[in-house]
Design an enzyme around this catalytic site. Sequence first.
Site, PDB file in Angstrom:
ATOM      1  N   TYR A 164       3.897 -16.699 -12.347  1.00 10.98           N
ATOM      2  CA  TYR A 164       3.054 -15.585 -11.877  1.00 10.98           C
ATOM      3  C   TYR A 164       3.373 -15.231 -10.417  1.00 10.98           C
ATOM      4  O   TYR A 164       3.495 -14.061 -10.046  1.00 10.98           O
ATOM      5  CB  TYR A 164       1.603 -16.012 -12.056  1.00 10.98           C
ATOM      6  CG  TYR A 164       0.553 -14.999 -11.714  1.00 10.98           C
ATOM      7  CD1 TYR A 164       0.264 -13.949 -12.578  1.00 10.98           C
ATOM      8  CD2 TYR A 164      -0.186 -15.108 -10.536  1.00 10.98           C
ATOM      9  CE1 TYR A 164      -0.733 -13.033 -12.271  1.00 10.98           C
ATOM     10  CE2 TYR A 164      -1.186 -14.200 -10.229  1.00 10.98           C
ATOM     11  CZ  TYR A 164      -1.458 -13.175 -11.093  1.00 10.98           C
ATOM     12  OH  TYR A 164      -2.441 -12.274 -10.786  1.00 10.98           O
ATOM     13  N   LYS A 168       4.671 -11.696  -9.074  1.00 13.83           N
ATOM     14  CA  LYS A 168       3.826 -10.900  -8.180  1.00 13.83           C
ATOM     15  C   LYS A 168       4.516 -10.592  -6.853  1.00 13.83           C
ATOM     16  O   LYS A 168       4.366  -9.497  -6.317  1.00 13.83           O
ATOM     17  CB  LYS A 168       2.499 -11.633  -7.939  1.00 13.83           C
ATOM     18  CG  LYS A 168       1.580 -11.618  -9.168  1.00 13.83           C
ATOM     19  CD  LYS A 168       1.442 -10.211  -9.715  1.00 13.83           C
ATOM     20  CE  LYS A 168       0.151  -9.967 -10.434  1.00 13.83           C
ATOM     21  NZ  LYS A 168       0.098  -8.594 -11.000  1.00 13.83           N
TER      22      LYS A 168
END
Length: 303
Positions: A164, A168
């Site tokens: 993640y 991101k």
Amino acid sequence: MTEAVRFEDKVVIVTGAGGGLGRAHALLFAQHGAKVVVNDLGGSTHGEGANASAADKVVAEIRAAGGTAVANHDSVTDGGKIVQNALDAFGRIDVVVNNAGILRDKSFVKMEDADWDLVYKVHVEGAYKVTHAAWPHLREQNFGRVIFTASTSGIYGNFGQSNYGMAKLGLYGLTRTLAIEGRKNNILVNAIAPTGGTRMTEGLIPPQVFEQLKPELVSPLVVFLGSEACEETGGLFEVGGGWMGKVRWERSLGAGFDPRAGFSPDDVAANFARICDFEGAAHPKDNIEAMKEMMANLQKYAG
Ligand SMILES: NC(=O)c1ccc[n+]([C@@H]2O[C@H](COP(=O)([O-])OP(=O)(O)OC[C@H]3O[C@@H](n4cnc5c(N)ncnc54)[C@H](O)[C@@H]3O)[C@@H](O)[C@H]2O)c1
């Protein structure tokens, strides 16, 4: 009182707008006069399944409040279809809010390729596909606003979120380059790192705080960044709980060595405190500015 931030005749796509932050963004854009494409695949937080009702409910809410919206149930990985839906329904596209997201949290030692790939696919490839399909239309009309959804897990790191965090902060890299490429066509591109009490953070944030971190507290910044009133591009903003602030890169003044005479790992070790000293730090705004110290060092030791 007339408002500066209005979207009459403007079309906004909000991905992953069937719930959480995206829903709040879609409702606020609609309240400010935008025609909204409410996209949501309607799967689980882990990226499993699909359900049309999430997007449909938000469209019904917008319409009940007198706004204009259509639902789209495609995955962001089929970004072209979402943009086509906007063109079919409203004839144009002005603002893209890349918000759809999932989680597959695991410590790196337990990370499987499927967790890595799916998180990359939804966040990075999805945002790429939607934005890439919209880009020629934004260029053509010399107007566009694009917002990417980054995360503090990318900026600072977070245990169990290697996939993640990678995705991101990757989106912020994309933000910076699209800000450069879009500027001459008045396409402004920014990123947010939000915090909100949603199904994604339920159980992770203490309940009393969760309650207060309402998704609607993130949306005013997103709607501003999506508006003609916004002149900012390439920015990264942390936002949540009614607070927001801008994040920037900071670089130490560093240490220079003689590139011709050479230098050793021991020289690096002896100067490491200086290399890491942020006293009087620089904030290069682009690649050229970032190269300045390096070029000065070459010049200093040139024969
Ligand atoms: N809530 C937070 O504190 C927080 C923090 C940092 C970043 N974010 C980011 O904000 C965004 C919104 O998250 P949220 O907290 O509202 O969670 P959420 O789960 O409520 O919303 C995400 C939405 O994206 C949709 N979605 C997932 N995969 C999709 C796909 N392939 N195509 C279309 N839609 C898809 C989901 O159905 C869901 O409605 C995400 O990108 C998330 O990573 C949230």
